[in-house]
Design a protein around this motif. Structure first.
Motif, mmCIF file in Angstrom:
data_model
loop_
_atom_site.group_PDB
_atom_site.id
_atom_site.type_symbol
_atom_site.label_atom_id
_atom_site.label_comp_id
_atom_site.label_asym_id
_atom_site.label_seq_id
_atom_site.Cartn_x
_atom_site.Cartn_y
_atom_site.Cartn_z
ATOM 1 N N ILE A 138 0.806 -1.223 0.000
ATOM 2 C CA ILE A 138 0.000 0.000 0.000
ATOM 3 C C ILE A 138 0.840 1.274 0.000
ATOM 4 N N ALA A 139 2.165 1.144 0.093
ATOM 5 C CA ALA A 139 3.032 2.322 0.159
ATOM 6 C C ALA A 139 2.879 3.214 -1.075
ATOM 7 N N GLY A 140 2.471 2.635 -2.197
ATOM 8 C CA GLY A 140 2.294 3.418 -3.415
ATOM 9 C C GLY A 140 1.114 4.360 -3.370
ATOM 10 N N HIS A 141 0.111 4.063 -2.558
ATOM 11 C CA HIS A 141 -1.045 4.954 -2.500
ATOM 12 C C HIS A 141 -1.357 5.493 -1.099
ATOM 13 N N VAL A 142 -0.606 5.076 -0.098
ATOM 14 C CA VAL A 142 -0.709 5.672 1.238
ATOM 15 C C VAL A 142 0.665 6.261 1.535
ATOM 16 N N THR A 143 0.727 7.589 1.584
ATOM 17 C CA THR A 143 2.014 8.263 1.722
ATOM 18 C C THR A 143 2.584 8.129 3.129
ATOM 19 N N ALA A 144 3.889 8.342 3.222
ATOM 20 C CA ALA A 144 4.557 8.352 4.525
ATOM 21 C C ALA A 144 3.986 9.460 5.404
ATOM 22 N N GLU A 145 3.596 10.571 4.802
ATOM 23 C CA GLU A 145 3.013 11.674 5.558
ATOM 24 C C GLU A 145 1.678 11.253 6.183
ATOM 25 N N GLU A 146 0.880 10.505 5.423
ATOM 26 C CA GLU A 146 -0.390 10.007 5.976
ATOM 27 C C GLU A 146 -0.137 9.086 7.157
ATOM 28 N N VAL A 147 0.779 8.150 6.972
ATOM 29 C CA VAL A 147 1.101 7.203 8.039
ATOM 30 C C VAL A 147 1.591 7.967 9.270
ATOM 31 N N ALA A 148 2.443 8.955 9.069
ATOM 32 C CA ALA A 148 2.957 9.751 10.188
ATOM 33 C C ALA A 148 1.823 10.499 10.898
ATOM 34 N N SER A 149 0.811 10.932 10.151
ATOM 35 C CA SER A 149 -0.304 11.668 10.772
ATOM 36 C C SER A 149 -1.162 10.769 11.647
ATOM 37 N N TRP A 150 -1.142 9.474 11.391
ATOM 38 C CA TRP A 150 -1.917 8.518 12.189
ATOM 39 C C TRP A 150 -1.164 8.071 13.433
ATOM 40 N N TYR A 151 0.138 8.281 13.438
ATOM 41 C CA TYR A 151 1.014 7.716 14.466
ATOM 42 C C TYR A 151 0.689 8.278 15.850
ATOM 43 N N ARG A 152 0.572 7.371 16.818
ATOM 44 C CA ARG A 152 0.348 7.736 18.219
ATOM 45 C C ARG A 152 1.426 7.044 19.053
ATOM 46 N N PRO A 153 2.358 7.817 19.630
ATOM 47 C CA PRO A 153 3.433 7.189 20.405
ATOM 48 C C PRO A 153 2.914 6.515 21.672
ATOM 49 N N HIS A 154 3.387 5.325 21.914
ATOM 50 C CA HIS A 154 3.114 4.546 23.134
ATOM 51 C C HIS A 154 1.648 4.636 23.568
ATOM 52 N N ASP A 155 0.753 4.277 22.667
ATOM 53 C CA ASP A 155 -0.695 4.410 22.863
ATOM 54 C C ASP A 155 -1.284 3.183 23.565
ATOM 55 N N VAL A 156 -0.752 2.871 24.738
ATOM 56 C CA VAL A 156 -1.214 1.698 25.472
ATOM 57 C C VAL A 156 -2.605 1.936 26.048
ATOM 58 N N LEU A 157 -3.343 0.855 26.288
ATOM 59 C CA LEU A 157 -4.662 0.951 26.906
ATOM 60 C C LEU A 157 -4.565 1.152 28.412
ATOM 61 N N GLY A 158 -3.545 0.544 29.013
ATOM 62 C CA GLY A 158 -3.402 0.617 30.467
ATOM 63 C C GLY A 158 -4.286 -0.373 31.200
ATOM 64 N N VAL A 159 -4.699 -1.440 30.504
ATOM 65 C CA VAL A 159 -5.539 -2.455 31.138
ATOM 66 C C VAL A 159 -4.646 -3.473 31.851
ATOM 67 N N PRO A 160 -5.172 -4.135 32.885
ATOM 68 C CA PRO A 160 -4.369 -5.129 33.601
ATOM 69 C C PRO A 160 -3.830 -6.208 32.652
ATOM 70 N N GLY A 161 -2.564 -6.531 32.809
ATOM 71 C CA GLY A 161 -1.956 -7.597 32.026
ATOM 72 C C GLY A 161 -1.485 -7.204 30.634
ATOM 73 N N GLU A 162 -1.715 -5.961 30.227
ATOM 74 C CA GLU A 162 -1.279 -5.537 28.895
ATOM 75 C C GLU A 162 0.241 -5.662 28.792
ATOM 76 N N GLN A 163 0.694 -6.273 27.703
ATOM 77 C CA GLN A 163 2.121 -6.458 27.475
ATOM 78 C C GLN A 163 2.560 -5.574 26.315
ATOM 79 N N VAL A 164 3.664 -4.864 26.511
ATOM 80 C CA VAL A 164 4.215 -4.014 25.469
ATOM 81 C C VAL A 164 5.359 -4.774 24.806
ATOM 82 N N LEU A 165 5.219 -4.977 23.490
ATOM 83 C CA LEU A 165 6.252 -5.653 22.707
ATOM 84 C C LEU A 165 6.947 -4.606 21.857
#
Length: 173
Positions: free
Chosen positions: A125-152
């Motif tokens: 999809i890189a040909g029709h979804v630009t890096a700028e679009e992907v960057a606009s969606w990016y949310r750093p460390h967007d954890v839920l904070g629910v019990p047992g959640e594991q960060v990989l």
């Protein structure tokens, strides 16, 4: 006399675009016996089935919850994967995790923006979804904070993530 079967696990794979969620979900599904695992992808439900934007009320949340309940109810390990920004989807996950009849495994794939953009560049999809679009969606460390959640983190490769989830499923199966 029938065999007593435990309720199947509900597995959540969340993270930014290009973090590996879909690939890992499919690999986990294929590592287990055919018909045992259902993979429900947010992108497929929202963009393909419903053709919705990820805003407003929409029908995505209701359909995802119904699909997860059905798959768990018929005894399938159920993997729900998607970006699922915490701001929009925390309520859905709070309900689903509370109502799940069996064990819940929640993973957040924590990948940096530079690594996200590097991985996105290699996707079809890189040909029709630009890096700028992907960057606009990016949310750093967007954890839920629910019990047992594991960060990989991005230091784990695809194989290590698959092995980790399979090992966790073996412990809860």
């Amino acid at each position: 006399m029938g065999t007593l079967r435990c309720a199947p696990p509900f597995v959540v794979l969340r993270g930014n675009s290009a973090s590996g969620k879909s690939t890992v979900a499919r690999r986990v599904q294929r590592a287990l016996p055919r018909g045992e695992v259902a993979v429900i992808g947010q992108d497929h439900v929202r963009r393909e089935l419903l053709w919705e934007h990820d805003s407003g009320q929409g029908d995505t949340v209701g359909l995802l919850e119904t699909m997860v309940r059905h798959c768990l109810g018929v005894g399938r390990i159920t993997l729900l994967e998607g970006i699922f920004g915490a701001e929009r989807y925390l309520g859905m996950f709070t309900r689903m995790l509370r109502e799940a009849p069996g064990p819940c495994l929640v993973y957040y794939f924590d990948v940096s923006l530079p690594e996200t953009l590097r991985r996105h560049a290699g996707k079809p999809i890189a040909g029709h979804v630009t890096a700028e679009e992907v960057a606009s969606w990016y949310r750093p460390h967007d954890v839920l904070g629910v019990p047992g959640e594991q960060v990989l983190g991005e230091e784990l490769d695809e194989e290590q993530m698959v092995e980790r989830i399979l090992a966790d499923l073996a412990r809860h199966g």
